[in-house]
Design a protein around this motif. Structure first.
Motif, PDB file in Angstrom:
ATOM      1  N   ASN A 104      -7.313  -2.477   5.304  1.00  0.00           N
ATOM      2  CA  ASN A 104      -8.135  -1.429   3.832  1.00  0.00           C
ATOM      3  C   ASN A 104      -7.769  -1.598   3.058  1.00  0.00           C
ATOM      4  O   ASN A 104      -6.934  -0.425   2.199  1.00  0.00           O
ATOM      5  CB  ASN A 104      -7.596  -0.175   5.053  1.00  0.00           C
ATOM      6  CG  ASN A 104      -7.956   0.278   6.212  1.00  0.00           C
ATOM      7  OD1 ASN A 104      -8.928  -0.061   6.678  1.00  0.00           O
ATOM      8  ND2 ASN A 104      -6.513   0.567   7.374  1.00  0.00           N
ATOM      9  N   TRP A 105      -8.013  -2.344   1.802  1.00  0.00           N
ATOM     10  CA  TRP A 105      -7.066  -2.715   0.266  1.00  0.00           C
ATOM     11  C   TRP A 105      -8.526  -3.585   0.050  1.00  0.00           C
ATOM     12  O   TRP A 105      -8.864  -4.910   0.123  1.00  0.00           O
ATOM     13  CB  TRP A 105      -6.011  -3.687  -0.076  1.00  0.00           C
ATOM     14  CG  TRP A 105      -5.396  -3.181  -1.040  1.00  0.00           C
ATOM     15  CD1 TRP A 105      -5.795  -4.608  -1.491  1.00  0.00           C
ATOM     16  CD2 TRP A 105      -5.621  -2.302  -1.360  1.00  0.00           C
ATOM     17  NE1 TRP A 105      -5.791  -4.049  -3.169  1.00  0.00           N
ATOM     18  CE2 TRP A 105      -5.156  -2.610  -3.052  1.00  0.00           C
ATOM     19  CE3 TRP A 105      -5.555  -1.018  -1.899  1.00  0.00           C
ATOM     20  CZ2 TRP A 105      -5.083  -2.003  -3.746  1.00  0.00           C
ATOM     21  CZ3 TRP A 105      -5.259  -0.306  -3.087  1.00  0.00           C
ATOM     22  CH2 TRP A 105      -4.923  -0.615  -4.098  1.00  0.00           C
ATOM     23  N   LYS A 137       1.137  -1.165   0.275  1.00  0.00           N
ATOM     24  CA  LYS A 137       0.170  -0.094  -0.197  1.00  0.00           C
ATOM     25  C   LYS A 137       0.929   0.969   0.086  1.00  0.00           C
ATOM     26  O   LYS A 137       0.235   2.749  -0.622  1.00  0.00           O
ATOM     27  CB  LYS A 137      -1.013  -0.330   0.971  1.00  0.00           C
ATOM     28  CG  LYS A 137      -1.930  -0.388   1.147  1.00  0.00           C
ATOM     29  CD  LYS A 137      -3.813  -0.122   2.114  1.00  0.00           C
ATOM     30  CE  LYS A 137      -2.469   0.306   3.538  1.00  0.00           C
ATOM     31  NZ  LYS A 137      -3.537  -0.400   4.285  1.00  0.00           N
ATOM     32  N   GLN A 138       1.797   1.106   0.957  1.00  0.00           N
ATOM     33  CA  GLN A 138       2.990   2.520   0.477  1.00  0.00           C
ATOM     34  C   GLN A 138       3.457   2.948  -0.946  1.00  0.00           C
ATOM     35  O   GLN A 138       3.653   4.106  -0.918  1.00  0.00           O
ATOM     36  CB  GLN A 138       3.497   2.352   1.883  1.00  0.00           C
ATOM     37  CG  GLN A 138       4.760   1.134   1.666  1.00  0.00           C
ATOM     38  CD  GLN A 138       6.415   1.103   1.914  1.00  0.00           C
ATOM     39  OE1 GLN A 138       6.279   2.649   2.828  1.00  0.00           O
ATOM     40  NE2 GLN A 138       6.947   0.154   1.783  1.00  0.00           N
TER      41      GLN A 138
END
Ligand SMILES: Cc1cc2nc3c(=O)[nH]c(=O)nc-3n(C[C@H](O)[C@H](O)[C@H](O)COP(=O)(O)OP(=O)(O)OC[C@H]3O[C@@H](n4cnc5c(N)ncnc54)[C@H](O)[C@@H]3O)c2cc1C
Ligand code: FES
Length: 361
Positions: free
Chosen positions: A306-307, A274-275
Protein backbone atom coordinates in the motif's frame (compact mmCIF):
# COMPACT_ATOMS: atom_id res chain seq x y z
CA UNK A 1 38.70 22.95 75.24
CA UNK A 2 41.59 24.25 73.10
CA UNK A 3 40.25 22.21 70.19
CA UNK A 4 36.72 23.70 70.54
CA UNK A 5 38.17 27.22 70.78
CA UNK A 6 40.24 26.75 67.61
CA UNK A 7 37.20 25.42 65.72
CA UNK A 8 35.11 28.42 66.85
CA UNK A 9 37.94 30.88 65.89
CA UNK A 10 38.47 29.21 62.51
CA UNK A 11 34.73 29.21 61.68
CA UNK A 12 34.41 32.84 62.78
CA UNK A 13 37.39 33.88 60.66
CA UNK A 14 36.06 32.04 57.61
CA UNK A 15 32.60 33.61 57.97
CA UNK A 16 34.07 37.11 58.37
CA UNK A 17 36.19 36.64 55.25
CA UNK A 18 33.18 35.39 53.28
CA UNK A 19 31.10 38.39 54.43
CA UNK A 20 33.94 40.76 53.46
CA UNK A 21 34.12 39.17 50.01
CA UNK A 22 30.36 39.59 49.46
CA UNK A 23 30.54 43.25 50.56
CA UNK A 24 33.61 43.84 48.35
CA UNK A 25 31.80 42.26 45.39
CA UNK A 26 28.81 44.56 45.97
CA UNK A 27 30.84 47.74 46.53
CA UNK A 28 33.89 47.29 44.29
CA UNK A 29 32.23 45.39 41.42
CA UNK A 30 29.25 47.70 41.23
CA UNK A 31 29.06 48.94 37.66
CA UNK A 32 26.14 51.22 38.48
CA UNK A 33 23.77 52.33 35.77
CA UNK A 34 25.02 52.09 32.18
CA UNK A 35 23.66 53.41 28.90
CA UNK A 36 22.60 50.76 26.39
CA UNK A 37 22.38 52.40 22.99
CA UNK A 38 20.52 50.52 20.23
CA UNK A 39 20.99 51.44 16.54
CA UNK A 40 22.74 54.77 17.15
CA UNK A 41 20.10 56.46 19.27
CA UNK A 42 17.00 54.64 17.91
CA UNK A 43 16.25 53.13 21.33
CA UNK A 44 18.43 54.41 24.21
CA UNK A 45 18.04 52.49 27.48
CA UNK A 46 19.41 52.78 31.01
CA UNK A 47 20.30 49.40 32.47
CA UNK A 48 21.93 48.07 35.63
CA UNK A 49 25.57 47.11 34.99
CA UNK A 50 26.79 43.67 35.92
CA UNK A 51 24.10 41.75 34.05
CA UNK A 52 24.49 40.13 30.65
CA UNK A 53 23.49 42.00 27.51
CA UNK A 54 20.92 39.28 26.78
CA UNK A 55 19.29 39.70 30.23
CA UNK A 56 19.29 43.51 29.97
CA UNK A 57 17.61 43.38 26.55
CA UNK A 58 15.07 40.78 27.73
CA UNK A 59 14.16 42.95 30.76
CA UNK A 60 13.39 45.72 28.26
CA UNK A 61 11.23 43.39 26.12
CA UNK A 62 13.80 43.00 23.35
CA UNK A 63 13.79 39.27 22.73
CA UNK A 64 16.98 37.96 21.10
CA UNK A 65 16.81 34.25 20.08
CA UNK A 66 18.28 32.06 22.83
CA UNK A 67 17.64 28.34 22.59
CA UNK A 68 19.99 27.45 25.49
CA UNK A 69 18.64 30.05 27.92
CA UNK A 70 21.88 32.07 28.00
CA UNK A 71 24.30 29.24 28.74
CA UNK A 72 26.50 29.97 25.72
CA UNK A 73 25.78 26.62 24.10
CA UNK A 74 23.42 27.35 21.19
CA UNK A 75 25.05 30.28 19.37
CA UNK A 76 21.63 31.81 18.58
CA UNK A 77 21.98 35.11 20.46
CA UNK A 78 24.31 36.88 18.01
CA UNK A 79 24.14 40.67 17.84
CA UNK A 80 26.57 43.38 16.76
CA UNK A 81 28.29 45.25 19.61
CA UNK A 82 30.05 48.27 18.15
CA UNK A 83 31.58 49.53 21.43
CA UNK A 84 31.68 48.75 25.13
CA UNK A 85 31.41 44.95 24.96
CA UNK A 86 34.98 44.14 26.03
CA UNK A 87 37.05 41.46 24.29
CA UNK A 88 35.54 38.35 22.68
CA UNK A 89 35.52 35.53 25.26
CA UNK A 90 36.86 32.00 24.64
CA UNK A 91 33.28 30.72 25.21
CA UNK A 92 32.13 32.65 22.10
CA UNK A 93 34.87 31.57 19.69
CA UNK A 94 33.37 28.29 18.50
CA UNK A 95 30.13 30.06 17.47
CA UNK A 96 31.65 33.02 15.60
CA UNK A 97 33.31 33.02 12.19
CA UNK A 98 36.38 35.20 11.61
CA UNK A 99 34.25 37.53 9.49
CA UNK A 100 31.70 37.88 12.31
CA UNK A 101 34.45 38.67 14.82
CA UNK A 102 35.80 41.33 12.44
CA UNK A 103 32.26 42.77 12.15
CA UNK A 104 31.94 42.92 15.98
CA UNK A 105 29.31 40.17 16.22
CA UNK A 106 29.03 38.79 19.79
CA UNK A 107 26.96 36.30 21.75
CA UNK A 108 24.65 38.56 23.79
CA UNK A 109 24.52 36.03 26.64
CA UNK A 110 28.32 36.16 27.10
CA UNK A 111 28.74 39.94 27.04
CA UNK A 112 28.59 41.47 30.54
CA UNK A 113 27.59 45.12 30.77
CA UNK A 114 30.39 46.95 32.61
CA UNK A 115 30.26 50.34 30.87
CA UNK A 116 28.13 52.19 28.32
CA UNK A 117 27.51 49.82 25.45
CA UNK A 118 26.50 50.38 21.81
CA UNK A 119 24.71 47.67 19.82
CA UNK A 120 23.05 47.19 16.44
CA UNK A 121 19.86 45.11 16.29
CA UNK A 122 18.00 44.39 13.02
CA UNK A 123 14.51 45.93 12.92
CA UNK A 124 12.96 42.43 12.56
CA UNK A 125 14.30 41.55 16.02
CA UNK A 126 13.07 44.80 17.54
CA UNK A 127 9.58 43.77 16.39
CA UNK A 128 9.67 40.44 18.23
CA UNK A 129 6.96 40.26 20.90
CA UNK A 130 6.07 38.06 23.87
CA UNK A 131 2.68 36.38 23.18
CA UNK A 132 0.13 34.96 25.63
CA UNK A 133 -1.84 32.20 23.95
CA UNK A 134 -4.34 29.44 24.70
CA UNK A 135 -4.02 25.92 23.34
CA UNK A 136 -6.88 25.34 20.92
CA UNK A 137 -5.94 21.79 19.88
CA UNK A 138 -3.11 19.27 20.29
CA UNK A 139 -3.49 16.52 17.70
CA UNK A 140 -1.28 13.43 17.27
CA UNK A 141 0.00 13.40 13.66
CA UNK A 142 2.20 10.29 14.07
CA UNK A 143 3.38 8.12 16.97
CA UNK A 144 5.84 10.85 18.10
CA UNK A 145 4.70 14.08 16.38
CA UNK A 146 1.91 16.40 17.49
CA UNK A 147 0.29 19.31 15.70
CA UNK A 148 -0.41 22.10 18.18
CA UNK A 149 -2.62 25.11 17.53
CA UNK A 150 -2.30 28.12 19.82
CA UNK A 151 -4.97 30.85 19.70
CA UNK A 152 -3.37 34.25 20.39
CA UNK A 153 -4.70 36.24 23.35
CA UNK A 154 -2.25 39.16 23.80
CA UNK A 155 -1.28 40.47 21.31
CA UNK A 156 -4.18 38.98 19.35
CA UNK A 157 -2.38 39.09 15.97
CA UNK A 158 0.99 38.00 14.64
CA UNK A 159 2.69 39.20 11.46
CA UNK A 160 4.96 36.38 10.33
CA UNK A 161 6.67 35.18 7.15
CA UNK A 162 6.87 31.53 6.06
CA UNK A 163 10.11 30.00 7.34
CA UNK A 164 10.01 31.92 10.63
CA UNK A 165 9.89 30.36 14.08
CA UNK A 166 8.80 31.15 17.65
CA UNK A 167 10.45 30.35 20.98
CA UNK A 168 8.07 28.61 23.38
CA UNK A 169 8.62 29.04 27.12
CA UNK A 170 8.63 25.71 28.96
CA UNK A 171 8.96 25.10 32.70
CA UNK A 172 12.08 23.37 34.07
CA UNK A 173 13.44 22.70 37.58
CA UNK A 174 15.97 25.55 37.01
CA UNK A 175 13.38 28.07 35.83
CA UNK A 176 11.78 28.70 32.44
CA UNK A 177 13.60 27.62 29.25
CA UNK A 178 12.89 28.62 25.64
CA UNK A 179 12.84 26.23 22.67
CA UNK A 180 12.53 27.13 18.98
CA UNK A 181 9.65 25.76 16.86
CA UNK A 182 8.92 26.67 13.23
CA UNK A 183 5.50 28.13 12.50
CA UNK A 184 3.47 25.68 10.42
CA UNK A 185 0.33 27.80 10.01
CA UNK A 186 0.20 30.11 6.99
CA UNK A 187 1.08 33.80 7.29
CA UNK A 188 -2.54 34.82 6.54
CA UNK A 189 -3.74 32.98 9.68
CA UNK A 190 -2.97 35.96 11.91
CA UNK A 191 -4.84 35.02 15.10
CA UNK A 192 -3.16 31.68 15.73
CA UNK A 193 0.20 29.92 15.55
CA UNK A 194 0.47 26.23 14.75
CA UNK A 195 3.48 24.03 15.46
CA UNK A 196 4.57 20.51 14.51
CA UNK A 197 6.49 19.09 17.47
CA UNK A 198 8.43 15.83 17.64
CA UNK A 199 8.79 14.31 21.11
CA UNK A 200 12.46 14.08 22.16
CA UNK A 201 12.59 11.52 25.00
CA UNK A 202 13.47 13.39 28.21
CA UNK A 203 13.45 16.73 26.36
CA UNK A 204 12.10 19.68 28.35
CA UNK A 205 10.39 21.68 25.60
CA UNK A 206 8.99 18.85 23.49
CA UNK A 207 7.68 16.92 26.54
CA UNK A 208 5.96 20.08 27.77
CA UNK A 209 4.32 20.63 24.37
CA UNK A 210 3.27 16.98 24.18
CA UNK A 211 1.55 17.11 27.58
CA UNK A 212 -0.35 20.42 27.31
CA UNK A 213 -4.09 20.24 26.61
CA UNK A 214 -6.73 22.46 25.00
CA UNK A 215 -7.48 25.39 27.30
CA UNK A 216 -3.93 25.51 28.77
CA UNK A 217 -2.12 28.85 28.60
CA UNK A 218 1.31 29.19 26.92
CA UNK A 219 3.83 31.97 26.31
CA UNK A 220 6.15 32.37 23.39
CA UNK A 221 8.29 35.03 21.76
CA UNK A 222 8.63 35.62 18.04
CA UNK A 223 8.62 35.65 15.13
CA UNK A 224 12.31 35.01 14.40
CA UNK A 225 14.16 34.05 11.19
CA UNK A 226 15.50 35.73 8.09
CA UNK A 227 14.08 33.64 5.25
CA UNK A 228 12.32 35.68 2.52
CA UNK A 229 10.34 33.99 -0.26
CA UNK A 230 11.55 35.02 -3.71
CA UNK A 231 8.93 37.50 -4.98
CA UNK A 232 9.37 36.54 -8.66
CA UNK A 233 6.52 34.13 -9.50
CA UNK A 234 8.64 32.63 -12.32
CA UNK A 235 11.09 31.25 -9.75
CA UNK A 236 10.08 27.74 -8.67
CA UNK A 237 10.03 26.94 -4.95
CA UNK A 238 11.53 23.67 -3.71
CA UNK A 239 10.72 22.48 -0.17
CA UNK A 240 12.59 19.47 1.19
CA UNK A 241 11.85 18.21 4.69
CA UNK A 242 11.93 15.25 7.01
CA UNK A 243 10.14 14.55 10.33
CA UNK A 244 9.21 17.73 12.20
CA UNK A 245 10.96 19.64 9.37
CA UNK A 246 7.47 19.64 7.84
CA UNK A 247 6.44 22.72 9.85
CA UNK A 248 7.98 25.53 7.74
CA UNK A 249 7.10 23.67 4.50
CA UNK A 250 3.41 23.72 5.36
CA UNK A 251 3.57 27.46 6.08
CA UNK A 252 5.50 28.16 2.84
CA UNK A 253 3.16 26.12 0.62
CA UNK A 254 -0.17 27.45 1.93
CA UNK A 255 1.10 31.05 2.00
CA UNK A 256 2.53 30.65 -1.52
CA UNK A 257 -0.73 29.36 -3.07
CA UNK A 258 -2.78 32.02 -1.31
CA UNK A 259 -0.67 34.66 -3.07
CA UNK A 260 0.38 32.97 -6.36
CA UNK A 261 -2.19 30.25 -7.24
CA UNK A 262 -0.29 29.30 -10.44
CA UNK A 263 3.25 29.15 -9.06
CA UNK A 264 5.32 25.98 -9.36
CA UNK A 265 6.34 24.38 -6.09
CA UNK A 266 7.93 21.03 -5.31
CA UNK A 267 7.41 19.39 -1.91
CA UNK A 268 9.80 16.51 -1.16
CA UNK A 269 9.19 14.87 2.19
CA UNK A 270 11.29 12.03 3.60
CA UNK A 271 9.94 9.54 6.15
CA UNK A 272 11.35 6.31 7.53
CA UNK A 273 8.19 4.18 7.33
CA UNK A 274 4.50 4.62 6.53
CA UNK A 275 3.74 5.30 10.17
CA UNK A 276 5.84 8.51 9.92
CA UNK A 277 3.77 9.91 7.03
CA UNK A 278 1.47 12.87 7.79
CA UNK A 279 -0.28 15.73 5.94
CA UNK A 280 0.03 13.76 2.65
CA UNK A 281 -3.72 13.80 1.93
CA UNK A 282 -3.96 17.54 2.74
CA UNK A 283 -1.22 18.33 0.21
CA UNK A 284 -2.71 16.00 -2.41
CA UNK A 285 -6.03 17.86 -2.01
CA UNK A 286 -4.24 21.19 -2.40
CA UNK A 287 -2.52 19.89 -5.55
CA UNK A 288 -5.97 19.18 -7.05
CA UNK A 289 -6.69 22.93 -6.89
CA UNK A 290 -3.12 24.00 -7.75
CA UNK A 291 -1.79 21.63 -10.43
CA UNK A 292 1.69 23.23 -10.30
CA UNK A 293 2.17 21.84 -6.79
CA UNK A 294 4.13 18.56 -6.96
CA UNK A 295 3.93 16.42 -3.83
CA UNK A 296 6.57 13.69 -3.49
CA UNK A 297 6.89 11.63 -0.31
CA UNK A 298 9.60 8.94 0.00
CA UNK A 299 10.05 6.14 2.53
CA UNK A 300 13.66 5.30 3.40
CA UNK A 301 12.66 2.02 5.07
CA UNK A 302 9.96 0.74 2.78
CA UNK A 303 7.43 -1.37 4.63
CA UNK A 304 6.00 -2.92 1.50
CA UNK A 305 2.27 -2.91 0.83
CA UNK A 306 0.00 0.00 0.00
CA UNK A 307 2.72 2.50 -0.82
CA UNK A 308 2.66 4.08 -4.24
CA UNK A 309 5.13 6.86 -3.43
CA UNK A 310 8.91 6.97 -3.75
CA UNK A 311 11.37 4.87 -1.78
CA UNK A 312 14.94 5.57 -0.65
CA UNK A 313 16.46 8.70 0.85
CA UNK A 314 14.76 11.94 -0.11
CA UNK A 315 17.79 13.43 -1.90
CA UNK A 316 17.45 10.62 -4.47
CA UNK A 317 13.89 11.75 -5.25
CA UNK A 318 15.06 15.36 -5.57
CA UNK A 319 17.68 14.17 -8.05
CA UNK A 320 15.13 12.09 -9.97
CA UNK A 321 12.41 14.76 -10.38
CA UNK A 322 14.21 18.09 -10.79
CA UNK A 323 15.71 19.08 -14.11
CA UNK A 324 18.87 21.16 -14.16
CA UNK A 325 19.09 24.81 -15.07
CA UNK A 326 15.66 26.05 -13.85
CA UNK A 327 15.45 29.21 -11.70
CA UNK A 328 14.59 27.98 -8.22
CA UNK A 329 14.73 28.89 -4.54
CA UNK A 330 14.97 26.02 -2.04
CA UNK A 331 14.11 25.71 1.63
CA UNK A 332 15.41 22.61 3.45
CA UNK A 333 14.50 21.57 6.96
CA UNK A 334 15.42 18.41 8.86
CA UNK A 335 18.39 16.45 10.19
CA UNK A 336 21.90 17.62 9.16
CA UNK A 337 22.81 14.57 6.98
CA UNK A 338 19.61 15.08 4.94
CA UNK A 339 20.34 18.79 4.48
CA UNK A 340 23.92 18.06 3.36
CA UNK A 341 22.87 15.39 0.84
CA UNK A 342 20.06 17.53 -0.62
CA UNK A 343 22.32 20.60 -0.83
CA UNK A 344 24.80 18.59 -2.93
CA UNK A 345 22.05 17.51 -5.34
CA UNK A 346 20.60 21.02 -5.66
CA UNK A 347 24.03 22.52 -6.25
CA UNK A 348 24.66 19.97 -9.01
CA UNK A 349 21.30 21.05 -10.54
CA UNK A 350 22.58 24.61 -10.74
CA UNK A 351 21.13 26.28 -7.62
CA UNK A 352 23.41 28.97 -6.18
CA UNK A 353 24.28 28.82 -2.46
CA UNK A 354 22.34 32.06 -1.89
CA UNK A 355 19.17 30.35 -3.20
CA UNK A 356 19.39 27.45 -0.74
CA UNK A 357 18.13 28.13 2.80
CA UNK A 358 18.05 25.59 5.59
CA UNK A 359 17.20 24.97 9.24
CA UNK A 360 19.07 21.99 10.67
CA UNK A 361 17.35 20.29 13.61
C1 LIG B 1 15.19 27.31 14.21
C2 LIG B 1 14.70 26.02 14.84
C3 LIG B 1 13.43 25.55 14.53
C4 LIG B 1 12.98 24.36 15.11
N1 LIG B 1 11.74 23.90 14.77
C5 LIG B 1 11.29 22.73 15.30
C6 LIG B 1 9.99 22.23 14.93
O1 LIG B 1 9.27 22.80 14.11
N2 LIG B 1 9.58 21.07 15.51
C7 LIG B 1 10.36 20.39 16.43
O2 LIG B 1 9.92 19.34 16.92
N3 LIG B 1 11.59 20.85 16.78
C8 LIG B 1 12.06 22.00 16.26
N4 LIG B 1 13.30 22.48 16.63
C9 LIG B 1 14.04 21.77 17.70
C10 LIG B 1 13.55 22.27 19.07
O3 LIG B 1 13.93 23.63 19.23
C11 LIG B 1 14.16 21.53 20.25
O4 LIG B 1 15.56 21.52 20.12
C12 LIG B 1 13.66 20.09 20.38
O5 LIG B 1 12.25 20.08 20.55
C13 LIG B 1 14.32 19.42 21.61
O6 LIG B 1 14.09 20.26 22.73
P1 LIG B 1 13.75 19.65 24.15
O7 LIG B 1 13.64 20.79 25.11
O8 LIG B 1 12.57 18.73 24.07
O9 LIG B 1 15.02 18.76 24.47
P2 LIG B 1 16.25 19.22 25.39
O10 LIG B 1 15.79 19.27 26.81
O11 LIG B 1 16.87 20.43 24.81
O12 LIG B 1 17.24 18.00 25.16
C14 LIG B 1 17.07 16.75 25.83
C15 LIG B 1 18.07 15.75 25.28
O13 LIG B 1 17.75 15.40 23.95
C16 LIG B 1 18.83 15.72 23.06
N5 LIG B 1 18.22 16.35 21.87
C17 LIG B 1 17.91 17.66 21.72
N6 LIG B 1 17.32 17.87 20.52
C18 LIG B 1 17.25 16.65 19.93
C19 LIG B 1 16.72 16.23 18.68
N7 LIG B 1 16.18 17.10 17.80
N8 LIG B 1 16.81 14.90 18.39
C20 LIG B 1 17.36 14.03 19.27
N9 LIG B 1 17.88 14.40 20.47
C21 LIG B 1 17.82 15.68 20.79
C22 LIG B 1 19.71 16.68 23.80
O14 LIG B 1 21.06 16.53 23.39
C23 LIG B 1 19.51 16.27 25.23
O15 LIG B 1 20.35 15.20 25.57
C24 LIG B 1 13.79 23.65 16.04
C25 LIG B 1 15.06 24.14 16.35
C26 LIG B 1 15.52 25.29 15.76
C27 LIG B 1 16.90 25.78 16.10
S1 FES C 1 21.64 32.13 24.35
FE1 FES C 1 22.56 30.30 23.63
S2 FES C 1 24.56 30.94 23.14
FE2 FES C 1 23.66 32.72 23.92
Amino acid sequence: MVFVLSVVCFTGLTMSLATLLVIAARVLVNYGTCQLDINAGEKPLEVQGGQTLLAALYANEIFIPSACGGKGSCGHCKITVTAGGGPVLPTELSYLTRGEIRSHVRLACQVKIRENIFVKIPSDLLNVRMFDATIESATPLTHDIKGIRMRLDTPAEIVQRPGQYVQVQAPSPDGPVFRAYSISSPAYDRNAVELVVRLVPGGLGSTYLHTIRPGDRVNFTGPYGEFHLNEDPAVEIVCVGGGCGMAPMRNIIYTLYDRWPERTCWLFFGCRTKQDVFYLEQFQDLAQTHPHLHVIYALSEQDGENWSGETGFIHLSVDKYLESGVARQAFLCGPPPMIDAVTQVLTAKGLRPEDIFYDKF
